[in-house]
Design an enzyme around this catalytic site. Structure first.
Site, PDB file in Angstrom:
ATOM      1  CE  LYS A  96      25.974  -5.255  -6.171  1.00  0.00           C
ATOM      2  NZ  LYS A  96      26.197  -4.362  -7.311  1.00  0.00           N
ATOM      3  NE  ARG A 103       7.035   0.675   5.013  1.00  0.00           N
ATOM      4  CZ  ARG A 103       5.837   0.111   5.019  1.00  0.00           C
ATOM      5  NH1 ARG A 103       5.689  -1.167   4.775  1.00  0.00           N
ATOM      6  NH2 ARG A 103       4.761   0.817   5.288  1.00  0.00           N
ATOM      7  CG  HIS A 163       3.264   3.983   8.689  1.00  0.00           C
ATOM      8  ND1 HIS A 163       3.403   4.818   7.594  1.00  0.00           N
ATOM      9  CD2 HIS A 163       2.905   2.770   8.174  1.00  0.00           C
ATOM     10  CE1 HIS A 163       3.147   4.137   6.492  1.00  0.00           C
ATOM     11  NE2 HIS A 163       2.848   2.888   6.817  1.00  0.00           N
ATOM     12  NE  ARG A 191      -1.436  -2.453   2.847  1.00  0.00           N
ATOM     13  CZ  ARG A 191      -1.632  -3.727   2.543  1.00  0.00           C
ATOM     14  NH1 ARG A 191      -2.789  -4.106   2.083  1.00  0.00           N
ATOM     15  NH2 ARG A 191      -0.688  -4.629   2.731  1.00  0.00           N
ATOM     16  CB  THR A 192       3.379   2.546   2.389  1.00  0.00           C
ATOM     17  OG1 THR A 192       2.569   2.052   3.452  1.00  0.00           O
ATOM     18  CG2 THR A 192       3.952   3.886   2.764  1.00  0.00           C
TER      19      THR A 192
HETATM   20  N1   CP Z   1      -0.265  -0.031   5.973  1.00  0.00           N
HETATM   21  C1   CP Z   1       0.934  -0.293   5.429  1.00  0.00           C
HETATM   22  O1   CP Z   1       1.949   0.331   5.753  1.00  0.00           O
HETATM   23  O2   CP Z   1       0.915  -1.270   4.462  1.00  0.00           O
HETATM   24  P1   CP Z   1       2.162  -1.718   3.581  1.00  0.00           P
HETATM   25  O3   CP Z   1       3.128  -2.421   4.491  1.00  0.00           O
HETATM   26  O4   CP Z   1       1.602  -2.613   2.502  1.00  0.00           O
HETATM   27  O5   CP Z   1       2.782  -0.480   2.995  1.00  0.00           O
END
Ligand code: CP
Length: 321
Positions: free
Chosen positions: A95, A117, A147, A67-68
């Protein structure tokens, strides 16, 4: 306040988005209002505006995401930016390249924004501290820490249905201990002034000192759901668990799984949310996930507009600083 200094510029405008903690209510509302105008753009037949034309945005993902990552990419493309997706498992970090060397390598290509992320809490702050002055960093989830764009899209979704945050009782159910989403949601909900935030979880999955987060803790799902306006379910985050914190998934579902019968303890017009990915039959029954109260797919839809809002605010600030 420490965090404010790094994510806001001298005029108090958003430069990086690393955490919701410390952001003023006015800023959250401004981001939600901007997202509202971008939601209209995402519903047009031509879903593009030229706001970030000529800018280069890097999605720098050291952890899996559906999603993100996808909605950040869509958001950047709808703002007319050029987008590069870097998956850490296929990049030079595998590496032995350090995070800082990766950052400086991408800066040498004149990139303007990093969406990061990372499994380590604090990774996005680290990158923001070392990034060039024209670069913005957006935290797309770091360890258990934060988040922020997920919390913003969740607030956007709640606001679309409930309009006023003040009378709301919101319950967050499940593995709160390991959840960066829950932490960011708690900061956002309390800044936006909801009446009450409840955490409903087994004793082993409640964060230490919940009172300092301003939440009420319940260990009984049916009691905790009474009079609730919004229930946010969380998955069990095994990737961040150390040791066995639960007897079994079957036992967890028996005590904390959201079924239609249990949902009936909440208000009649309760909203059911989940940041995803969902685990059917572990934290939520399919009939609830796909049922009339569920906003789970709306949350995904809103992710694009909210991320457009965050990117456009941060990039405008970067340009004028
Ligand atoms: N909600 C969320 O962060 O989903 P993903 O891990 O798929 O990005």
């Amino acid at each position: 306040m420490m965090k404010d200094r790094i994510q806001l510029d001298k005029q108090g405008r958003l430069r990086h988005l690393l955490t919701i903690e410390g952001l003023r209510r006015e800023m959250l509302v401004e981001l939600l209002d901007t997202a509202e105008s971008f939601a209209e753009v995402t519903e047009r037949s031509v879903k593009k505006v030229p706001l970030l034309r000529g800018k280069t945005i890097v999605n720098l993902f050291f952890e899996n995401s559906t999603r993100t990552r996808t909605t950040f990419e869509l958001a950047a493309k709808r703002l007319s930016a050029d987008v590069i997706n870097i998956n850490a498992t296929t990049s030079a970090t595998s590496k032995g390249e350090t995070l800082l060397d990766t950052l400086h390598t991408l800066e040498a290509m004149h990139c303007d924004m990093f969406v990061v992320r990372h499994p380590d809490s604090g990774a996005a702050h680290f990158i923001a501290r070392h990034a060039a002055s024209h670069v913005s960093v957006i935290n797309a989830g770091d360890g258990r820490h934060a988040h922020p764009t997920q919390a913003l899209l969740d607030m956007f979704t709640i606001r679309r249905h409930k309009h006023d945050f003040h009378p709301l009782i919101v319950a967050i159910v499940g593995d709160v201990l390991h959840s960066r989403v829950a932490r960011s949601q708690i900061h956002a909900l309390s800044t936006l002034g909801v009446q009450e935030i409840r955490v409903i979880a087994p004793r082993t999955l409640v964060p230490p000192e919940p009172a300092s987060l301003g939440v009420h803790v319940y260990h009984d799902l049916e009691r905790g759901l009474r009079n609730v306006d919004v229930v946010i379910m969380l998955r069990l985050q095994y990737e961040r668990m150390q040791g066995a914190l639960l007897p079994s998934e079957h036992e967890y579902y028996r005590l904390f799984g959201l079924t239609e019968e249990r949902l009936a303890c909440a208000r009649d017009d309760v909203l059911v949310m989940h940041p995803g990915p969902i685990n059917r039959g572990v934290e939520i029954a399919s009939s609830v996930a796909d049922g009339p109260h569920s906003l789970i797919l709306q949350q995904v839809t809103h992710g694009t507009a909210v991320r457009m809002a965050v990117m456009s605010h941060a990039m405008r600030t970067g340009e004028s600083s």
